[in-house]
Design a protein around this motif. Structure first.
Motif, mmCIF file in Angstrom:
data_model
loop_
_atom_site.group_PDB
_atom_site.id
_atom_site.type_symbol
_atom_site.label_atom_id
_atom_site.label_comp_id
_atom_site.label_asym_id
_atom_site.label_seq_id
_atom_site.Cartn_x
_atom_site.Cartn_y
_atom_site.Cartn_z
ATOM 1 N N MET A 1 -0.493 -12.295 -82.221
ATOM 2 C CA MET A 1 0.161 -13.586 -82.047
ATOM 3 C C MET A 1 0.704 -14.019 -83.401
ATOM 4 O O MET A 1 0.198 -13.616 -84.443
ATOM 5 N N SER A 2 1.703 -14.858 -83.332
ATOM 6 C CA SER A 2 2.291 -15.325 -84.582
ATOM 7 C C SER A 2 2.938 -16.687 -84.382
ATOM 8 O O SER A 2 3.091 -17.168 -83.271
ATOM 9 N N ALA A 3 3.288 -17.286 -85.496
ATOM 10 C CA ALA A 3 4.009 -18.562 -85.528
ATOM 11 C C ALA A 3 5.017 -18.439 -86.666
ATOM 12 O O ALA A 3 5.192 -17.369 -87.246
ATOM 13 N N ALA A 4 5.661 -19.520 -87.016
ATOM 14 C CA ALA A 4 6.739 -19.484 -88.003
ATOM 15 C C ALA A 4 6.314 -18.891 -89.341
ATOM 16 O O ALA A 4 7.017 -18.060 -89.909
ATOM 17 N N ARG A 5 5.138 -19.282 -89.834
ATOM 18 C CA ARG A 5 4.735 -18.852 -91.177
ATOM 19 C C ARG A 5 3.462 -18.030 -91.218
ATOM 20 O O ARG A 5 3.024 -17.626 -92.294
ATOM 21 N N ILE A 6 2.870 -17.794 -90.065
ATOM 22 C CA ILE A 6 1.583 -17.096 -90.029
ATOM 23 C C ILE A 6 1.567 -16.021 -88.951
ATOM 24 O O ILE A 6 2.346 -16.053 -88.006
ATOM 25 N N ASP A 7 0.646 -15.090 -89.125
ATOM 26 C CA ASP A 7 0.323 -14.106 -88.097
ATOM 27 C C ASP A 7 -1.162 -14.190 -87.829
ATOM 28 O O ASP A 7 -1.954 -14.464 -88.744
ATOM 29 N N VAL A 58 -18.021 -13.408 -70.382
ATOM 30 C CA VAL A 58 -17.561 -14.193 -71.522
ATOM 31 C C VAL A 58 -16.844 -13.264 -72.492
ATOM 32 O O VAL A 58 -17.324 -12.176 -72.795
ATOM 33 N N HIS A 59 -15.686 -13.701 -72.974
ATOM 34 C CA HIS A 59 -14.913 -12.901 -73.925
ATOM 35 C C HIS A 59 -14.751 -13.685 -75.222
ATOM 36 O O HIS A 59 -14.351 -14.850 -75.198
ATOM 37 N N TRP A 60 -15.087 -13.035 -76.328
ATOM 38 C CA TRP A 60 -14.907 -13.635 -77.634
ATOM 39 C C TRP A 60 -13.612 -13.122 -78.227
ATOM 40 O O TRP A 60 -13.425 -11.916 -78.400
ATOM 41 N N LEU A 61 -12.715 -14.024 -78.539
ATOM 42 C CA LEU A 61 -11.426 -13.671 -79.140
ATOM 43 C C LEU A 61 -11.363 -14.348 -80.502
ATOM 44 O O LEU A 61 -11.460 -15.570 -80.599
ATOM 45 N N ASN A 62 -11.217 -13.558 -81.546
ATOM 46 C CA ASN A 62 -11.249 -14.066 -82.916
ATOM 47 C C ASN A 62 -10.118 -13.437 -83.718
ATOM 48 O O ASN A 62 -9.882 -12.232 -83.618
ATOM 49 N N TRP A 63 -9.468 -14.262 -84.530
ATOM 50 C CA TRP A 63 -8.358 -13.783 -85.349
ATOM 51 C C TRP A 63 -8.456 -14.339 -86.762
ATOM 52 O O TRP A 63 -8.915 -15.462 -86.976
ATOM 53 N N VAL A 64 -7.960 -13.554 -87.705
ATOM 54 C CA VAL A 64 -7.760 -14.012 -89.069
ATOM 55 C C VAL A 64 -6.344 -14.574 -89.128
ATOM 56 O O VAL A 64 -5.403 -13.967 -88.596
ATOM 57 N N VAL A 65 -6.181 -15.723 -89.750
ATOM 58 C CA VAL A 65 -4.874 -16.340 -89.952
ATOM 59 C C VAL A 65 -4.332 -15.824 -91.285
ATOM 60 O O VAL A 65 -4.957 -16.014 -92.328
ATOM 61 N N ARG A 66 -3.168 -15.160 -91.236
ATOM 62 C CA ARG A 66 -2.548 -14.614 -92.447
ATOM 63 C C ARG A 66 -1.174 -15.232 -92.669
ATOM 64 O O ARG A 66 -0.408 -15.428 -91.731
ATOM 65 N N LEU A 67 -0.889 -15.501 -93.932
ATOM 66 C CA LEU A 67 0.452 -15.967 -94.286
ATOM 67 C C LEU A 67 1.428 -14.826 -94.104
ATOM 68 O O LEU A 67 1.171 -13.699 -94.538
ATOM 69 N N ARG A 68 2.524 -15.102 -93.472
ATOM 70 C CA ARG A 68 3.502 -14.050 -93.210
ATOM 71 C C ARG A 68 4.131 -13.531 -94.503
ATOM 72 O O ARG A 68 4.353 -12.344 -94.653
#
Length: 160
Positions: A1-7, A58-68
């Motif tokens: 997943m991503s957004a304007a400035r992060i992945d 139950v599902h655990w979904l975890n992500w690291v937020v990185r600057l693009r």
């Protein structure tokens, strides 16, 4: 997943070394309690999270937020999914707060949960944590009258 400035990068145990620095400020625990994990504790925690929930429902979904731009990690987002409901949380390291990264990450998280069949998203936020409340509102959640362990339950769904 991503957004304007992060992945958002799926969490692995190997993230513990760099994330221990990002999450090492005791001020991050002002509203949640506890203290930062040491590197070995964080690695063990990430190993458990990456292995998944012992409950098959139950599902655990975890992500690291990185600057693009430079790939630097700045925080994490997580969701615990059970059926069509998910409980979400986010944390951005102190040096990167106030720049909109939490909002971008939370919006991407909530929107992405629809692909997992999620229709209802919940977050629990300390009533004095105005920055986190603003993130929840921006992600399409609204406060309810419910409280759990002194925190306000916020609720909404993917797409607002």
């Amino acid at each position: 997943m991503s957004a304007a400035r992060i992945d958002l990068e799926p969490l692995r145990a190997g993230h513990a070394d760099e994330m221990a620095d990002v999450l090492g400020d005791p001020a991050l625990h002002r509203f949640t309690g506890g203290a930062p994990y040491a590197r070995d504790e964080l690695r063990a925690r990430y190993e458990r999270l990456a292995a998944g929930s012992p409950d098959p429902a139950v599902h655990w979904l975890n992500w690291v937020v990185r600057l693009r731009g430079d790939g630097r990690p700045v925080g994490t987002v997580q969701a615990t999914v059970e059926g069509a409901a998910a409980e979400v949380a986010w944390v951005i390291g102190t040096p990167w707060q106030g720049r909109g990264y939490a909002t971008e990450a939370a919006r991407a998280l909530v929107a992405g949960l629809a692909a997992h069949g999620v229709r209802r998203v919940v977050a629990h936020i300390h009533p004095d944590h105005t920055a986190s409340a603003a993130v929840a509102r921006a992600a399409g959640l609204a406060p309810t009258r419910e409280r759990r362990d002194g925190e306000v339950r916020w609720s909404g769904g993917p797409g607002g």
